[in-house]
Structure formats: structure tokens, C-alpha cells
Write a protein that holds these residues in place. Structure first.
Motif, PDB file in Angstrom:
ATOM      1  N   VAL A 125      41.070   2.443  51.304  1.00  0.00           N
ATOM      2  CA  VAL A 125      41.993   2.100  52.382  1.00  0.00           C
ATOM      3  C   VAL A 125      42.449   0.663  52.160  1.00  0.00           C
ATOM      4  O   VAL A 125      41.690  -0.278  52.361  1.00  0.00           O
ATOM      5  CB  VAL A 125      41.340   2.259  53.766  1.00  0.00           C
TER       6      VAL A 125
ATOM      7  N   TRP B  19      45.613   2.895  58.999  1.00  0.00           N
ATOM      8  CA  TRP B  19      44.267   3.350  59.337  1.00  0.00           C
ATOM      9  C   TRP B  19      43.962   3.097  60.811  1.00  0.00           C
ATOM     10  O   TRP B  19      44.201   2.003  61.331  1.00  0.00           O
ATOM     11  CB  TRP B  19      43.241   2.632  58.458  1.00  0.00           C
TER      12      TRP B  19
ATOM     13  N   TRP C 280      37.948   6.339  62.782  1.00  0.00           N
ATOM     14  CA  TRP C 280      37.349   7.644  62.484  1.00  0.00           C
ATOM     15  C   TRP C 280      37.504   8.591  63.668  1.00  0.00           C
ATOM     16  O   TRP C 280      37.529   8.150  64.831  1.00  0.00           O
ATOM     17  CB  TRP C 280      35.853   7.498  62.186  1.00  0.00           C
TER      18      TRP C 280
ATOM     19  N   LEU D  55      38.467  10.021  58.368  1.00  0.00           N
ATOM     20  CA  LEU D  55      39.327   8.857  58.543  1.00  0.00           C
ATOM     21  C   LEU D  55      40.636   9.271  59.214  1.00  0.00           C
ATOM     22  O   LEU D  55      41.248  10.277  58.845  1.00  0.00           O
ATOM     23  CB  LEU D  55      39.639   8.229  57.179  1.00  0.00           C
ATOM     24  N   ARG D  56      41.061   8.478  60.203  1.00  0.00           N
ATOM     25  CA  ARG D  56      42.304   8.752  60.916  1.00  0.00           C
ATOM     26  C   ARG D  56      43.410   7.830  60.393  1.00  0.00           C
ATOM     27  O   ARG D  56      43.189   6.629  60.235  1.00  0.00           O
ATOM     28  CB  ARG D  56      42.128   8.518  62.412  1.00  0.00           C
TER      29      ARG D  56
ATOM     30  N   SER E  56      39.032  13.398  54.997  1.00  0.00           N
ATOM     31  CA  SER E  56      37.600  13.327  54.730  1.00  0.00           C
ATOM     32  C   SER E  56      37.369  12.785  53.330  1.00  0.00           C
ATOM     33  O   SER E  56      38.196  12.966  52.435  1.00  0.00           O
ATOM     34  CB  SER E  56      36.960  14.712  54.866  1.00  0.00           C
ATOM     35  N   SER E  57      36.252  12.105  53.147  1.00  0.00           N
ATOM     36  CA  SER E  57      35.947  11.543  51.826  1.00  0.00           C
ATOM     37  C   SER E  57      34.454  11.589  51.584  1.00  0.00           C
ATOM     38  O   SER E  57      33.655  11.599  52.522  1.00  0.00           O
ATOM     39  CB  SER E  57      36.431  10.092  51.740  1.00  0.00           C
TER      40      SER E  57
ATOM     41  N   THR F  36      34.045   5.906  51.023  1.00  0.00           N
ATOM     42  CA  THR F  36      35.238   5.161  51.445  1.00  0.00           C
ATOM     43  C   THR F  36      35.071   3.696  51.091  1.00  0.00           C
ATOM     44  O   THR F  36      34.000   3.114  51.319  1.00  0.00           O
ATOM     45  CB  THR F  36      35.463   5.292  52.962  1.00  0.00           C
TER      46      THR F  36
ATOM     47  N   LEU G  37      36.852   0.223  52.151  1.00  0.00           N
ATOM     48  CA  LEU G  37      37.799  -0.466  53.021  1.00  0.00           C
ATOM     49  C   LEU G  37      38.164  -1.789  52.358  1.00  0.00           C
ATOM     50  O   LEU G  37      37.300  -2.636  52.135  1.00  0.00           O
ATOM     51  CB  LEU G  37      37.180  -0.719  54.399  1.00  0.00           C
TER      52      LEU G  37
ATOM     53  N   TRP H  22      41.365  -4.021  61.950  1.00  0.00           N
ATOM     54  CA  TRP H  22      40.136  -3.297  61.612  1.00  0.00           C
ATOM     55  C   TRP H  22      38.896  -3.891  62.263  1.00  0.00           C
ATOM     56  O   TRP H  22      37.856  -3.217  62.371  1.00  0.00           O
ATOM     57  CB  TRP H  22      39.936  -3.287  60.095  1.00  0.00           C
TER      58      TRP H  22
ATOM     59  N   THR I   6      30.292   3.928  53.295  1.00  0.00           N
ATOM     60  CA  THR I   6      31.487   3.116  53.516  1.00  0.00           C
ATOM     61  C   THR I   6      31.250   1.719  52.954  1.00  0.00           C
ATOM     62  O   THR I   6      30.260   1.066  53.300  1.00  0.00           O
ATOM     63  CB  THR I   6      31.834   3.026  55.008  1.00  0.00           C
TER      64      THR I   6
END
Length: 411
Positions: free
Chosen positions: A8, A133, A136, A142-143, A154-155, A158, A160, A176, A369
């Protein structure tokens, strides 16, 4: 959508994380808020891309201040020499400038970025732009907000790499921070780094001299032990105050002083090549019919914005006194009232604390993450140090994400 590693953020840290994970045979998707990746990278290259620095490692690591040990571990895996070799492999040769800074041979960022993106796409990395982003969903996916509505991704792991809060027009706005804090991630408030400071000039001085460079000058300040420190270089007078590489080099110290007491004090040496005694002697010579401005120019090499600064801090009696004038040329006091806003800063301090991260840059509170780049709580002066550490952190996070996926697959 589901699968391998999701990155992301499409800045240098995110792209390096993508390259590292893809090189290990994983599917990688990069999601970027803006319409293209690498926008801040391209902006950094407008005046000549300062990719890294030729400092030896000990001096290089020291540029990261309180975080030099942590960032030094990143550089153990990917340092300035490795970064130059990486650029060469992309067909971009580099050279060391007179200041020790390292640049591409053509000084441009765009050719390097284009070659990099070609290689990433050839390696199977997929890019998804205009995806903002949002955090979640209840299922842990992830939204992302898109022009077609919200999507869930989905992952298996992730990364960031969302940047800090400087230059939000390029995509990094710090939104974030509350999302991670809500998930139990410890993060420091974002603050401007490599920033200018307000001084509060008179209207006359600001109107005449805003945008004027100050060179050569030296800045003087006192360290935490009270010892006077000195650094020579260049800076620029702005309508509000002062900025530029000389100020950026000590902006972390100045910001902390301001936070503690509401102001920070520095002094400028306007004639770093002359002693106070020589200046006083030369300025005491008979002026005859010459104006003060002409006397300053002839006897001290002082004119333009430097002469304006002297008039900004001295009254007529002091300007007529060669001793006081010479002393002020060598030690012109300035009170910095506040840092410029975060949105104007070159980079960001604060962010995800190192004690919230494992050494592979995975968030302890969010297994699987990882974080990379400027959103982690470190800072450095300009000169190539920012980019180098961002690249290196992306390398660490990308490798960590790949290892996490492999362990998960084996489990």
C-alpha cells in the motif's frame, strides 16, 4: 481479490518492497492513492535527483541521530553503495558531486523511475492506482476507496508504505495514523522535518528580500550541553522566515527547542571567511562621502540581503559603530518563532515507533503487516539520506513479508 503480498503506497519504499517480494517468486500488487506511482520521488528530482551520499558508513549512520542504530541495521542490508549498484543495474550511472552527494549522471528522476517500473512489471508486479486505503473491514481484508466504490482486498502479507504527512498533495497526508492507533499500534504524532522556520520579519525586509539566497553563511547554535556548534552552508530568506539546506540540517534540534520553550535561537555568521577583528578594523576606515551601504560592500563584502539583515536587527547607532557592526556580522541573532506547517516540510518526523516493530519491520500488534519508509519514526537531513533509508526499509519489509508468506504456506 486475494493472494500474495499487497503493498500500500507507491513511493520508493513501497516499490522496493514490491521488488524484493516479487524477486522471491511471490505475487505482488501495489495499490496507490494517486493516479501514478513515485510522485514525490519525481518532485525530489526536479532540481537534480540526490539519490544518496558518499559519506563513509559511520558518518552516514550518524545522520539519523537518535535512530542511527536502528536505521544502521537497514543499511547493513542495503547501503549507499548497494543503492548505486542497483541504479546501475537499471541502466542509470551515478556520480559523486563536489558536496559528496550522489546523483544520476543525467540528474533526472524520471528515467530511473521508468526503467524501474518496466522491470517491476516484467517481474509480475501489478499496479492499481486511484486506490485510497481506508483500513480493514470486519473480515480483516484491506479496504480501498475507488471511483467505482469501495473494494476489499485480501492478502497473505501487507506492506504499508504510506509516507508521512508532508506534501499531502502528492498523496501522503498521514491519514493512516488513527487507523493504526485504533489497532493498537504505538505511533508518535507527525511533525515537520527538513522544514523552514518563521522569524517574523518586518514588512519592508520581507518585501525586499523574500526568496534571496544567503551564501556563504554559517549557522551557530548551542547543543544540549551548552556548547556552541557551527555549520557553514547556504539558506534562503522567505517571506516568513528562513529555510534551506543549512537550516534543514539542524531542523530536528530547532524543532525540539521550539517544542520545549516556544522558540529556538540561532545566530548567523554573514562573513565566515573574515575575523571579527579584521571586519572591525576595515569598517572603521574613513567613509568620506560613501554611504553605509557602500562602506559595507567595499570593506566587508556585505550587500543585498545580508545588509538588510543587519538593518533588521541593529538601530542607527549600532550600525554606525564599527565594533558592534562587526560583532553582529559574525553573530547575527535570530529568534525562530515556530516551524513551518507539516504540509510544507520536505519530510516528516514521528510515526510508527520502533518498539512497535520487529526487526523485519512487522507490526507486533498486526502479524503479517509490515511498515516501510517515512511512516516509521525516524528522520534525516537532506543530502540523499532520506531516500537511502526509505529504499533500505522497503527492502527489509519486502523480505519480511515474503518470509511471512512462505512460513504461512508451510504451516
Amino acid at each position: 481479490m486475494s493472494g500474495g503480498v499487497v503493498i500500500v503506497g507507491g513511493g520508493p519504499a513501497g516499490l522496493m518492497a514490491a521488488e524484493t517480494a516479487a524477486a522471491r517468486g511471490l505475487r505482488v500488487d501495489v495499490y496507490e492513492r494517486m493516479g501514478s506511482v513515485g510522485r514525490k520521488f519525481l518532485l525530489a528530482g526536479k532540481g537534480g535527483l540526490n539519490l544518496t551520499h558518499s559519506d563513509p558508513r559511520g558518518r552516514f549512520d550518524a545522520r539519523y541521530g537518535a535512530r542511527q542504530a536502528e536505521v544502521g541495521r537497514w543499511l547493513d542490508a542495503f547501503d549507499a553503495d548497494a543503492l548505486r549498484a542497483w541504479a546501475t543495474a537499471l541502466g542509470v550511472e551515478t556520480f559523486v558531486g563536489s558536496s559528496g552527494r550522489v546523483f544520476p549522471s543525467d540528474l533526472k528522476a524520471a528515467p530511473l523511475l521508468r526503467a524501474w517500473l518496466r522491470r517491476l512489471r516484467a517481474g509480475g508486479v501489478a499496479f492499481h492506482v486511484h486506490h485510497r486505503w481506508l483500513g480493514w473491514n470486519a473480515d480483516g481484508a484491506l479496504r480501498f476507496a475507488t471511483s467505482a466504490g469501495e473494494v476489499a482486498v485480501s492478502s497473505a502479507a501487507t506492506v504499508l508504505a504510506l509516507g508521512g504527512g508532508s506534501w499531502p498533495v502528492l498523496g501522503s497526508d498521514g491519514s493512516w495514523l488513527p487507523l493504526l492507533r485504533a489497532r493498537g499500534v504505538v505511533a508518535a504524532d507527525l511533525a515537520p522535518a527538513n522544514c523552514g522556520f518563521d522569524v517574523g520579519w518586518s514588512a519592508h525586509f520581507a518585501e525586499r528580500h523574500a526568496g534571496a539566497p544567503l551564501k556563504p553563511v554559517a549557522v551557530l547554535w548551542h547543543d544540549d550541553d551548552g556548547a556552541e556548534q557551527r555549520l557553514q552552508g547556504e539558506c534562503v530568506v522567505t517571506a516568513n522566515g528562513i529555510e534551506g539546506s543549512l537550516i534543514y540540517a539542524i531542523s530536528a534540534t530547532l524543532r525540539e527547542r521550539w517544542a520545549a520553550s516556544g522558540e529556538a535561537r540561532i545566530a548567523l555568521d554573514l562573513a565566515p571567511g573574515r575575523s571579527e577583528e579584521r571586519l572591525a578594523r576595515d569598517l572603521a576606515r574613513p567613509r568620506n562621502a560613501r554611504s553605509l551601504a557602500e562602506q559595507l560592500r567595499r570593506q566587508a563584502g556585505i550587500g543585498g540581503v545580508k545588509a538588510g539583515l543587519l538593518r533588521e536587527v541593529l538601530d542607527a547607532a549600532a550600525l554606525a559603530d564599527p565594533q558592534r557592526l562587526a560583532a553582529t556580522i559574525k553573530h547575527l541573532p535570530l529568534v525562530l518563532r515556530r516551524p513551518r506547517p507539516l504540509a510544507e516540510a520536505i519530510s516528516t518526523a514521528g510515526g510508527v515507533r520502533f518498539d512497535a516493530l520487529r526487526e523485519d519491520l512487522m507490526l507486533s500488534a498486526l502479524p503479517g503487516t509490515f511498515c516501510a519508509g517515512e511512516m516509521i519514526d525516524w528522520e534525516a537531513p537532506t543530502g540523499g539520506y532520506l531516500l537511502t533509508a526509505s529504499f533500505a526499509s522497503g527492502r527489509i519489509a519486502g523480505a519480511g513479508a515474503a518470509d511471512w508468506v512462505r512460513r504461512s504456506d508451510r504451516g
